[in-house]
Enzyme design. Structure first.
Site, PDB file in Angstrom:
ATOM      1  N   HIS A 118     -19.486  -0.419 -18.204  1.00  0.00           N
ATOM      2  CA  HIS A 118     -19.448  -0.100 -19.538  1.00  0.00           C
ATOM      3  C   HIS A 118     -20.592  -0.553 -20.150  1.00  0.00           C
ATOM      4  CE1 HIS A 118     -17.018   0.707 -23.071  1.00  0.00           C
ATOM      5  NE2 HIS A 118     -17.538  -0.483 -23.544  1.00  0.00           N
ATOM      6  N   TYR A 156      -7.360  -6.374 -14.132  1.00  0.00           N
ATOM      7  CA  TYR A 156      -7.056  -5.141 -14.786  1.00  0.00           C
ATOM      8  C   TYR A 156      -5.718  -4.548 -14.283  1.00  0.00           C
ATOM      9  CZ  TYR A 156     -11.848  -4.987 -16.473  1.00  0.00           C
ATOM     10  OH  TYR A 156     -12.793  -5.069 -16.980  1.00  0.00           O
ATOM     11  N   LEU A 209     -36.970 -17.530 -29.719  1.00  0.00           N
ATOM     12  CA  LEU A 209     -37.577 -16.743 -28.759  1.00  0.00           C
ATOM     13  C   LEU A 209     -36.806 -16.515 -27.665  1.00  0.00           C
ATOM     14  CD1 LEU A 209     -40.479 -15.322 -28.001  1.00  0.00           C
ATOM     15  CD2 LEU A 209     -41.293 -17.396 -27.510  1.00  0.00           C
TER      16      LEU A 209
END
Ligand code: FAD
Ligand code: NAP
Ligand code: SF4
Length: 677
Positions: free
Chosen positions: A30, A170, A661
């Site tokens: 995804h 899931y 940074l």
């Protein structure tokens, strides 16, 4: 043949009704661009670029099969949505008619982000806010039918197949394990009952799509859960979906809630492939393996060992869309290797941004960031061969500019030469190999051991000057900071400073953590040895207890140093580290006994040690060595001196801004400037 080195990788795989042209799958990711307005166009470009460069089969990011089973825009639930997906499949098939693309069907179940979410039992995931709604028999039937309908829609949309995800926490996987399935009907109880949902989805999908459509099923090969699936249950499931009509079994490792790293950079390459190999012995359909397979030689080796029939690479396809083509043409030294940092891909997704890649800012930006041939060739000077200077030089020269790159030291890489010495960051060597090679390929004039000075730069006849001179470590203003017990991080990492048995580290940013890792580490880096990695994280590959981890205690190896990691902020130490990797660093150091202290005010340093106030109480750190990791300041002198001569220059990377940074920002900024200059 150019690709003889990767004979197995480039052997087609016959599935009977169709053939996958090689063994490289672009694994499901995804990216977050699924949720943008022009999602289909962007995804089409993203996937087509990979297909054009010889990926055998692409699996899309997960798509929900219904409303209760989808997260944001990524779904395929209606005829109207088919048209959008057509844009993607047409682009892929016209880029490479023999490339395959499958839609991943992902029903998040209790990992759905809404009150609509459903699950076999009303048990909240430890990583989610909502308690899912328990499905009744009718609801279960609907979920199964919706999976089958989604596959039919995928077929109409031009996909070559689907991958159904049965892992990771899931929906399908929550039926499989007892901790999330408390049902007493035919969908719960015995393992046969718990795997019924998975098998039924595959069987109904097969019946709905016909025999000439790929169905891959992703099994939780090792779910890394205490009390998770036993190996024989994994096999029973894989055999069950094979019998129900799956063409391919893909192995997945981990549930998202598991406290074991499975894709971070300290995970050894191909660490989990042997598990796929043991499943493969029990099946007659092809098996896919994945995780930390980032270069073609690793993939070939996995195939040679018989651990899999196909190799899935996800993030490596963000890092280099041309990975497969380069391997095929024997140009593997030109591959921009995924260093498994997660900084620009997963960390972005988990913080509401779309994915891209630290080493390749074009990833998922294919429609907007392109390195086009120049119309006017310029003479460009670049100062500093750290990540910023390297990214700028290679992109600018690749476009056709004449680039001279000045580097004061005797090698390229800048601070990556420090990073690569940290145990678990060995992959940074690959980035340096990549840039070194690309400087040659694009004919950059590299001048090592050459400190650029304003005079020669101003007089050099350059059309553009780019300053990528990086940073200098901050030398904090603490009384006694020049005491003999105080050393800087660069000297520690380079092995130039003595580090005693008791240590205080001033500063707990990314570098403070890396230094703590460096000085508490003992023996071989876990990233280079699967046995050590397994012991360190409590995984038993040999006996494969439930989930791979049940009852296994992590073993702690340490240099024995007593280390205190300090910061002034009162927030939790390490809170600013990457979302998807910070926890692994915190756990590792905590297991090694590193004391993390926040709310520190530094008073002075003397022969007794480091005197501080911690949350307003006096505390002496009676230590032999104090290591300073207190951030950095930009190297801008050259830029300012040029300005005094009325010579303009561009600043990039650390030289532009040292606050917050990192290499992601340095490379992104450099690449964008190089695309525009
Ligand atoms: P630098 O890397 O500092 O390079 C500057 C270069 O310029 C140097 O090679 C220097 O010799 C050269 N130079 C300076 N002046 C001149 C001159 N006058 N003439 C010629 N050459 C000159 N970042 C991440 O994103 N992820 C990480 O996991 C990560 N880990 C790190 C671990 C460690 C231990 C360290 C020290 C840093 C890490 N970083 C990490 C930070 C990352 O390395 C820096 O953000 C990045 O290197 C900055 O790139 P840069 O090109 O701006 O500067
Ligand atoms: P940093 O993350 O900015 O951390 C600097 C640390 O020094 C902080 O803990 C800060 O905390 C402290 N500090 C700042 N000023 C100070 C002062 N005057 N006196 C005492 N302490 C001071 O920088 P870094 O650790 O040097 O890392 C540089 C960059 O490299 C980071 O931005 C990071 O993104 C990147 N990096 C990333 C990784 C990674 O795994 N992603 C690893 C290494 C480096 P307090 O102000 O609270 O004391
Ligand atoms: Fe790999 Fe890091 Fe790029 Fe993600 S951001 S694809 S982990 S190199």
């Amino acid at each position: 043949m150019a690709h003889h080195k990767y004979e197995r990788l480039f052997t087609p795989l016959d599935l009977g009704f169709t053939t996958i042209k090689n063994r490289v799958i672009m694994g499901s990711m995804h990216t977050g661009i699924e949720d943008l307005d022009n999602a289909h166009e962007r995804l089409a470009r993203f996937y087509a670029e990979r297909a054009a460069n010889d990926v055998g089969m692409i699996i899309t990011g997960g798509h929900g099969p219904n409303e209760e089973g989808s997260i944001e825009g990524a779904k395929l639930t209606t005829d109207a949505e088919v048209a959008g997906h057509r844009i993607i499949t047409d682009a892929v098939h016209s880029a490479a008619p023999d490339a395959k693309i499958c839609l991943q069907i992902l029903h998040p179940g209790p990992l759905g982000d809404s009150e609509k979410s459903v699950a076999p039992s009303a048990i909240k995931s430890p990583i989610k806010r909502f308690v899912p709604n328990e499905l009744d028999e009718v609801g279960i039937e609907k979920q199964i039918e919706d999976h089958a309908r989604c596959a039919v829609l995928a077929r109409e949309a031009g996909y070559d197949g689907v991958e159904i995800i049965g892992s990771a926490g899931y929906l399908v996987s929550t039926f499989l394990v007892e901790k999330t399935n408390h049902r007493t009907d035919k969908w719960g109880g015995s393992f046969e009952n718990r795997m019924r949902f998975a098998v039924e989805i595959v069987a109904r999908t097969r019946a709905a799509v016909g025999s000439d459509f790929i169905i891959a099923f992703r099994v939780p090969a090792m779910d890394m859960l205490q009390g998770g699936l036993a190996f024989d249950e994994v096999v029973q499931l894989a055999q069950g979906v094979e019998a129900a009509g799956a063409n391919i079994v893909s192995s997945h490792f981990t549930w998202h809630e598991s406290p074991v790293p499975t894709i971070a950079t300290m995970v050894p390459r191909a660490a989990f492939a042997s598990v796929s190999g043991r499943i493969r012995e029990k099946l007659s359909i092809p098996v896919v393996t994945s995780n930390r397979i980032n270069m073609p030689d690793i993939a070939e080796d996995v195939l040679a060992r018989g651990h899999a029939d196909l190799v899935s690479m996800g993030r490596p396809m963000l890092a280099d869309p041309e990975l497969v083509a380069k391997a095929m043409e024997g140009r593997e030294d030109e591959i921009n290797t995924c260093i498994a940092c997660n900084q620009a891909c997963l960390d972005h997704l988990f913080t509401g941004r779309y994915a891209t890649c630290l080493v390749n800012p074009r990833a998922c930006n294919e429609t907007e960031l392109n390195y086009l041939p120049v119309t006017e060739k310029k003479k460009v000077a670049v100062v500093g061969a750290g990540p910023a200077g390297l990214a700028f030089s290679t992109v600018a020269a690749g476009r056709g500019h004449a680039v001279t790159l000045y580097e004061a030291s005797d090698g390229i890489g800048g601070q990556f030469n420090l990073a690569k010495r940290i145990p678990g960051k060995e992959e940074f060597h690959e980035t340096l190999r990549y840039y070194g090679r690309m400087l040659e390929v694009h004919g950059v004039d590299l001048k090592l051991n050459t400190t650029a000075d304003p005079g020669s730069l101003a007089d050099g006849g350059f059309d553009e000057i780019v300053i990528a001179a990086g940073i200098t470590p901050r030398h904090p203003d603490i009384e006694g900071i020049d005491h003999k017990s105080v050393v800087g991080y660069i000297d520690v990492i380079m092995g130039r400073a003595h580090v005693g048995d008791t240590v205080a580290i001033i500063g707990a940013g990314g570098i403070g953590f890396d230094v703590a890792e460096h000085i508490t580490h003992a023996g071989t880096s876990a990233a280079l040895d699967i046995g050590i990695f397994a012991r360190e994280w409590g995984i038993d590959f040999k006996h494969h207890p439930r989930g791979g981890v049940t009852g296994v205690e992590p073993a702690v190896e340490t240099s024995g140093r007593e280390v205190h990691l300090l910061q002034r902020k009162t927030t939790r130490v390490g809170a600013g580290l990457g979302k998807t990797t910070g926890w692994t660093h915190r756990i590792t150091l905590a297991r090694r006994g590193v004391q993390m202290v926040s709310g520190v005010e530094y008073l002075k340093i003397d022969d007794d040690g480091l005197h501080t106030m911690v949350n307003d109480e006096y505390r002496l750190f009676d230590v032999e060595t104090i290591i300073v990791c207190a951030g950095q300041l930009p190297h801008r002198t050259l830029h300012d001196e040029l300005a005094e001569r009325d010579q303009a220059s561009h600043l990039i990377g650390g030289a532009f801004e040292a606050v917050e940074l990192d290499a992601k920002r340095a490379i992104d900024q450099a690449s964008r400037l190089a695309a525009a200059i």
